[in-house]
Design a protein around this motif. Structure first.
Motif, PDB file in Angstrom:
ATOM      1  N   GLU A  21       3.125   0.447   9.947  1.00  0.00           N
ATOM      2  CA  GLU A  21       2.710   1.390  10.978  1.00  0.00           C
ATOM      3  C   GLU A  21       1.937   2.544  10.325  1.00  0.00           C
ATOM      4  N   PRO A  22       0.684   2.757  10.728  1.00  0.00           N
ATOM      5  CA  PRO A  22      -0.108   3.814  10.081  1.00  0.00           C
ATOM      6  C   PRO A  22       0.384   5.230  10.406  1.00  0.00           C
ATOM      7  N   GLU A  23       0.998   5.408  11.556  1.00  0.00           N
ATOM      8  CA  GLU A  23       1.497   6.729  11.944  1.00  0.00           C
ATOM      9  C   GLU A  23       2.974   6.839  11.599  1.00  0.00           C
ATOM     10  N   ASP A  24       3.289   7.707  10.668  1.00  0.00           N
ATOM     11  CA  ASP A  24       4.674   7.932  10.256  1.00  0.00           C
ATOM     12  C   ASP A  24       5.323   8.995  11.116  1.00  0.00           C
ATOM     13  N   LEU A  25       6.636   8.987  11.077  1.00  0.00           N
ATOM     14  CA  LEU A  25       7.400  10.051  11.711  1.00  0.00           C
ATOM     15  C   LEU A  25       7.056  11.388  11.043  1.00  0.00           C
ATOM     16  N   ILE A  26       6.984  11.374   9.709  1.00  0.00           N
ATOM     17  CA  ILE A  26       6.563  12.540   8.925  1.00  0.00           C
ATOM     18  C   ILE A  26       5.293  12.119   8.177  1.00  0.00           C
ATOM     19  N   PRO A  27       4.180  12.794   8.410  1.00  0.00           N
ATOM     20  CA  PRO A  27       2.937  12.403   7.721  1.00  0.00           C
ATOM     21  C   PRO A  27       3.108  12.417   6.202  1.00  0.00           C
ATOM     22  N   ASP A  28       2.605  11.365   5.556  1.00  0.00           N
ATOM     23  CA  ASP A  28       2.802  11.180   4.121  1.00  0.00           C
ATOM     24  C   ASP A  28       2.168  12.274   3.263  1.00  0.00           C
ATOM     25  N   HIS A  29       1.170  12.948   3.767  1.00  0.00           N
ATOM     26  CA  HIS A  29       0.459  13.940   2.948  1.00  0.00           C
ATOM     27  C   HIS A  29       1.216  15.262   2.803  1.00  0.00           C
ATOM     28  N   ILE A  30       2.338  15.436   3.494  1.00  0.00           N
ATOM     29  CA  ILE A  30       3.115  16.671   3.374  1.00  0.00           C
ATOM     30  C   ILE A  30       3.877  16.648   2.050  1.00  0.00           C
ATOM     31  N   PRO A  31       3.576  17.583   1.144  1.00  0.00           N
ATOM     32  CA  PRO A  31       4.215  17.582  -0.186  1.00  0.00           C
ATOM     33  C   PRO A  31       5.739  17.673  -0.094  1.00  0.00           C
ATOM     34  N   GLY A  32       6.406  16.832  -0.870  1.00  0.00           N
ATOM     35  CA  GLY A  32       7.859  16.879  -0.974  1.00  0.00           C
ATOM     36  C   GLY A  32       8.603  16.166   0.131  1.00  0.00           C
ATOM     37  N   LEU A  33       8.056  16.166   1.347  1.00  0.00           N
ATOM     38  CA  LEU A  33       8.771  15.577   2.475  1.00  0.00           C
ATOM     39  C   LEU A  33       8.034  14.413   3.131  1.00  0.00           C
ATOM     40  N   GLU A  66       3.562   5.826  -5.505  1.00  0.00           N
ATOM     41  CA  GLU A  66       3.454   5.875  -6.964  1.00  0.00           C
ATOM     42  C   GLU A  66       2.335   6.810  -7.416  1.00  0.00           C
ATOM     43  N   GLU A  67       1.256   6.882  -6.645  1.00  0.00           N
ATOM     44  CA  GLU A  67       0.129   7.738  -7.001  1.00  0.00           C
ATOM     45  C   GLU A  67       0.346   9.189  -6.609  1.00  0.00           C
ATOM     46  N   SER A  68       1.332   9.440  -5.762  1.00  0.00           N
ATOM     47  CA  SER A  68       1.614  10.819  -5.347  1.00  0.00           C
ATOM     48  C   SER A  68       2.623  11.431  -6.313  1.00  0.00           C
ATOM     49  N   ASN A 117       0.831  -1.210   0.000  1.00  0.00           N
ATOM     50  CA  ASN A 117       0.000   0.000   0.000  1.00  0.00           C
ATOM     51  C   ASN A 117       0.862   1.255   0.000  1.00  0.00           C
ATOM     52  N   LEU A 118       1.965   1.218   0.739  1.00  0.00           N
ATOM     53  CA  LEU A 118       2.881   2.357   0.730  1.00  0.00           C
ATOM     54  C   LEU A 118       3.435   2.565  -0.677  1.00  0.00           C
ATOM     55  N   LEU A 119       3.823   1.479  -1.333  1.00  0.00           N
ATOM     56  CA  LEU A 119       4.318   1.580  -2.712  1.00  0.00           C
ATOM     57  C   LEU A 119       3.268   2.250  -3.601  1.00  0.00           C
ATOM     58  N   LYS A 120       2.046   1.793  -3.477  1.00  0.00           N
ATOM     59  CA  LYS A 120       0.958   2.334  -4.283  1.00  0.00           C
ATOM     60  C   LYS A 120       0.747   3.821  -3.978  1.00  0.00           C
ATOM     61  N   ASP A 121       0.751   4.175  -2.700  1.00  0.00           N
ATOM     62  CA  ASP A 121       0.558   5.581  -2.311  1.00  0.00           C
ATOM     63  C   ASP A 121       1.655   6.470  -2.880  1.00  0.00           C
TER      64      ASP A 121
END
Length: 179
Positions: free
Chosen positions: A94-106, A48-50, A42-46
């Protein structure tokens, strides 16, 4: 125009990531292996789609490779090695990342760092699997797709190659008093 930014993680930084990984492994210990793999997929898919930056996308190859190592029937990882790979994938479950995935670029930066750390931890397993894949691809192209390739056949082939190399080296230094 591109911009190169590099940074170095010191011992304290690495300890912090190791702590995060240990915590993720504790959570993942209660998960089924297929759920851990599905989370990594799912992370791979996310990603790739971002519109993730190239340095993030470049690391996906290694994450894909680790997932393939677990699911490759011909490779058949022994239980202990499969557990090591699953433990390495635990962070991505782990659903909670150190840096939330929705932050553009980072957003996927922590994932990229963790992939790099995991690849270092599994270097020998990954190198062996890549060698096996090259061996399998070579056999399939030479002998057709009806041939079965196994980890045992690869190991036997590697052993023969190493013994042949050893004999060649011995011949080159045949003026040794021990021959």
């Amino acid at each position: 125009m591109s911009l190169r930014i590099s940074f170095e993680l010191n011992e304290d930084d690495l300890k912090h990531f190791q702590l995060i990984m240990r915590e993720a492994r504790q959570v993942a210990a209660r998960m089924a292996p297929e759920d851990i793999v599905a989370a990594a997929q799912n992370l791979l898919k996310d990603i790739e789609e971002s519109s993730a930056p190239g340095f993030i996308v470049d690391r996906l190859r290694n994450l894909r490779l680790m997932i393939r190592m677990l699911s490759d029937i011909e490779w058949r990882l022994p239980h202990q090695e499969a557990t090591r790979v699953l433990n390495a994938l635990a962070y991505f479950a782990e659903p909670e990342d150190l840096i939330p995935d929705h932050i553009p670029g980072l957003g996927f930066l922590d994932d990229a760092i963790m992939i790099e750390l995991v690849v270092r931890e599994l270097k020998h397993e990954i190198d062996a699997y890549e060698d096996f894949c090259r061996y399998r691809d070579r056999l399939l192209s030479e002998k057709g797709h009806n041939i079965e390739v196994s980890r045992e056949a690869w190991l036997t082939n590697r052993r023969k190659e190493l013994q042949t190399r050893m004999r060649r080296r011995r011949k080159r230094t045949s003026n040794s008093p021990f021959t």
